[in-house]
Design a protein around this motif. Sequence first.
Motif, PDB file in Angstrom:
ATOM      1  N   ASP A   1       0.872  -1.171   0.000  1.00  7.78           N
ATOM      2  CA  ASP A   1       0.000   0.000   0.000  1.00  7.78           C
ATOM      3  C   ASP A   1       0.908   1.219   0.000  1.00  7.78           C
ATOM      4  N   SER A   2       1.113   1.792  -1.160  1.00  4.58           N
ATOM      5  CA  SER A   2       2.126   2.840  -1.267  1.00  4.58           C
ATOM      6  C   SER A   2       1.735   3.886  -2.305  1.00  4.58           C
ATOM      7  N   LYS A   3       2.392   5.028  -2.208  1.00  2.00           N
ATOM      8  CA  LYS A   3       2.286   6.118  -3.188  1.00  2.00           C
ATOM      9  C   LYS A   3       3.659   6.778  -3.273  1.00  2.00           C
ATOM     10  N   PRO A   4       4.211   6.807  -4.480  1.00  2.00           N
ATOM     11  CA  PRO A   4       3.733   6.214  -5.743  1.00  2.00           C
ATOM     12  C   PRO A   4       3.819   4.694  -5.703  1.00  2.00           C
ATOM     13  N   ALA A   5       3.440   4.044  -6.808  1.00  2.00           N
ATOM     14  CA  ALA A   5       3.440   2.580  -6.872  1.00  2.00           C
ATOM     15  C   ALA A   5       4.834   2.037  -6.595  1.00  2.00           C
ATOM     16  N   ALA A   6       4.853   0.879  -5.914  1.00  3.85           N
ATOM     17  CA  ALA A   6       6.127   0.299  -5.495  1.00  3.85           C
ATOM     18  C   ALA A   6       6.644  -0.706  -6.506  1.00  3.85           C
ATOM     19  N   SER A   7       7.950  -0.921  -6.452  1.00  2.00           N
ATOM     20  CA  SER A   7       8.617  -2.010  -7.175  1.00  2.00           C
ATOM     21  C   SER A   7       9.005  -3.065  -6.147  1.00  2.00           C
ATOM     22  N   PHE A   8       9.309  -4.304  -6.623  1.00  2.00           N
ATOM     23  CA  PHE A   8       9.538  -5.405  -5.696  1.00  2.00           C
ATOM     24  C   PHE A   8      10.799  -6.177  -6.076  1.00  2.00           C
ATOM     25  N   THR A   9      11.523  -6.594  -5.040  1.00  5.08           N
ATOM     26  CA  THR A   9      12.666  -7.499  -5.207  1.00  5.08           C
ATOM     27  C   THR A   9      12.579  -8.578  -4.137  1.00  5.08           C
TER      28      THR A   9
ATOM     29  N   GLN B   1      17.372 -15.248   2.873  1.00  7.13           N
ATOM     30  CA  GLN B   1      18.335 -15.082   3.954  1.00  7.13           C
ATOM     31  C   GLN B   1      19.373 -16.202   3.929  1.00  7.13           C
ATOM     32  N   GLY B   2      20.625 -15.794   4.003  1.00 10.33           N
ATOM     33  CA  GLY B   2      21.718 -16.758   4.003  1.00 10.33           C
ATOM     34  C   GLY B   2      22.140 -17.219   2.633  1.00 10.33           C
ATOM     35  N   ASP B   3      21.511 -16.704   1.581  1.00  7.62           N
ATOM     36  CA  ASP B   3      21.861 -17.111   0.213  1.00  7.62           C
ATOM     37  C   ASP B   3      21.983 -15.856  -0.643  1.00  7.62           C
ATOM     38  N   SER B   4      23.187 -15.355  -0.756  1.00  4.19           N
ATOM     39  CA  SER B   4      23.427 -14.115  -1.507  1.00  4.19           C
ATOM     40  C   SER B   4      23.260 -14.308  -3.014  1.00  4.19           C
ATOM     41  N   ASN B   5      23.242 -15.544  -3.460  1.00  6.85           N
ATOM     42  CA  ASN B   5      23.101 -15.794  -4.890  1.00  6.85           C
ATOM     43  C   ASN B   5      21.636 -15.758  -5.353  1.00  6.85           C
ATOM     44  N   PHE B   6      20.720 -15.779  -4.408  1.00  7.01           N
ATOM     45  CA  PHE B   6      19.310 -15.792  -4.791  1.00  7.01           C
ATOM     46  C   PHE B   6      18.777 -14.367  -4.900  1.00  7.01           C
ATOM     47  N   THR B   7      18.281 -14.006  -6.064  1.00  9.85           N
ATOM     48  CA  THR B   7      17.628 -12.710  -6.278  1.00  9.85           C
ATOM     49  C   THR B   7      16.493 -12.902  -7.284  1.00  9.85           C
ATOM     50  N   ALA B   8      15.461 -12.113  -7.124  1.00 14.35           N
ATOM     51  CA  ALA B   8      14.341 -12.135  -8.054  1.00 14.35           C
ATOM     52  C   ALA B   8      13.649 -10.781  -7.994  1.00 14.35           C
ATOM     53  N   THR B   9      12.978 -10.433  -9.072  1.00 14.71           N
ATOM     54  CA  THR B   9      12.266  -9.163  -9.132  1.00 14.71           C
ATOM     55  C   THR B   9      10.804  -9.412  -9.505  1.00 14.71           C
ATOM     56  N   GLY B  10       9.974  -8.450  -9.179  1.00 13.63           N
ATOM     57  CA  GLY B  10       8.550  -8.577  -9.476  1.00 13.63           C
ATOM     58  C   GLY B  10       7.743  -8.928  -8.233  1.00 13.63           C
ATOM     59  N   ALA B  11       6.483  -8.662  -8.292  1.00  6.01           N
ATOM     60  CA  ALA B  11       5.631  -8.899  -7.129  1.00  6.01           C
ATOM     61  C   ALA B  11       5.392 -10.381  -6.870  1.00  6.01           C
ATOM     62  N   ARG B  12       5.500 -11.248  -7.901  1.00  6.03           N
ATOM     63  CA  ARG B  12       5.173 -12.669  -7.763  1.00  6.03           C
ATOM     64  C   ARG B  12       6.447 -13.506  -7.818  1.00  6.03           C
TER      65      ARG B  12
END
Length: 386
Positions: A159-167, A171-182
Amino acid sequence: MDCRLMLLDMLVLVSLSLFLCPTVGAANITVEMGQTATLPCTGVTNDFREWQRLGDDGTETQLITLYKSGSTTDLQEKSGLDTFNLRGRFTATADDAFTATITNTRESDDGRYQCDSTSGSVVHMLLTYYMNSVSLSTPPTGSVTESIGGRFIVTCTADSKPAASFTWTKQGDSNFTATGARLEISNLNMNDSGTYMCTAFHAYASGTATVQLTVTEEPVTTPTSPQGQTGTNGSNSAQTGGGLGTGGIVGIVIAFLALAAIGVVGFVLWKRKKGSGREKDDGVESGDDAVTYHSPGHPGAPENLSRPPPNEPEVMYAELDLKNAPAGSRRPYVATPDDSPTEYAQIRPDKPPRSSVPHTLAPDDKTEYASISKPKPSRRLDLQAV
């Protein structure tokens, strides 16, 4: 030479105009919604100045004016404060700074504000923002259990203004990253267990939410998805609602009404059957019942019986035997003292005999009888003469 002089005069006029009426470009001011915004009027000096709200089409609406002449100061609030719902929240200092403030900022306060005078102006672009909450489509416990080979799906909202982005991070795994709300992880294995964090952010604020994923070797059938799906070696789900739906309630009502109707019908049939049985058993004489009549003083009559007064007809009593009468017989049967318990009923014939000897009613005797009720367990009849 004339052309040169003319060009020089034009340059002088432009320079004078720029010096006398300086214009300051728009400055962006951001403030968290609900907080106080400060709008400076830097570089604008004059005896008369005013704050304005600029429309998208360039229209100028007065908010507050300030006039100073020596020691006299006149600060006036204008109707524009009501137009933009700023009255009581938009104020300006009555000094040389002429700084404006907006308290308890709202989303409707977003827009351009101008401090203007004949000597110049400054414009500010106000933007409010917020990051109220970040949530995940997981159970309230914040944990999900899935089977090996299954699929893990989770959605992050803010619930934000302006619209939020997601990443997404683990925890404990620096190699794991993903983007997007899902976030979706297919073909799960034991190494996928862990805590996953969603970070929602925009240029002015951020927020986080976490979920604990546990991968097991056993099948999982517990619903854990907000879509109400149950995952068995499949996607996780969280149950969004419980209780009976409209169809379930209607079914219960119909079943209740049907049971009530069956009960009513059964009761009516039972009453009819019981009534017909009574009608069948009514009457003094039948194929199985026999009647013996006694007057007071007879050995078979009760001891407490007495003869009636002379002016009243004598009362006759009938002894009913329900089990010793010959089958199919319609003649009275005289019971013995050793027979089963006897029921008595008063009988008043039209012409009662004046004798203590037992009297057997002849077919011509005219006697009216009341209905005889025969209790089933004792096979007794209650007979009353009318």
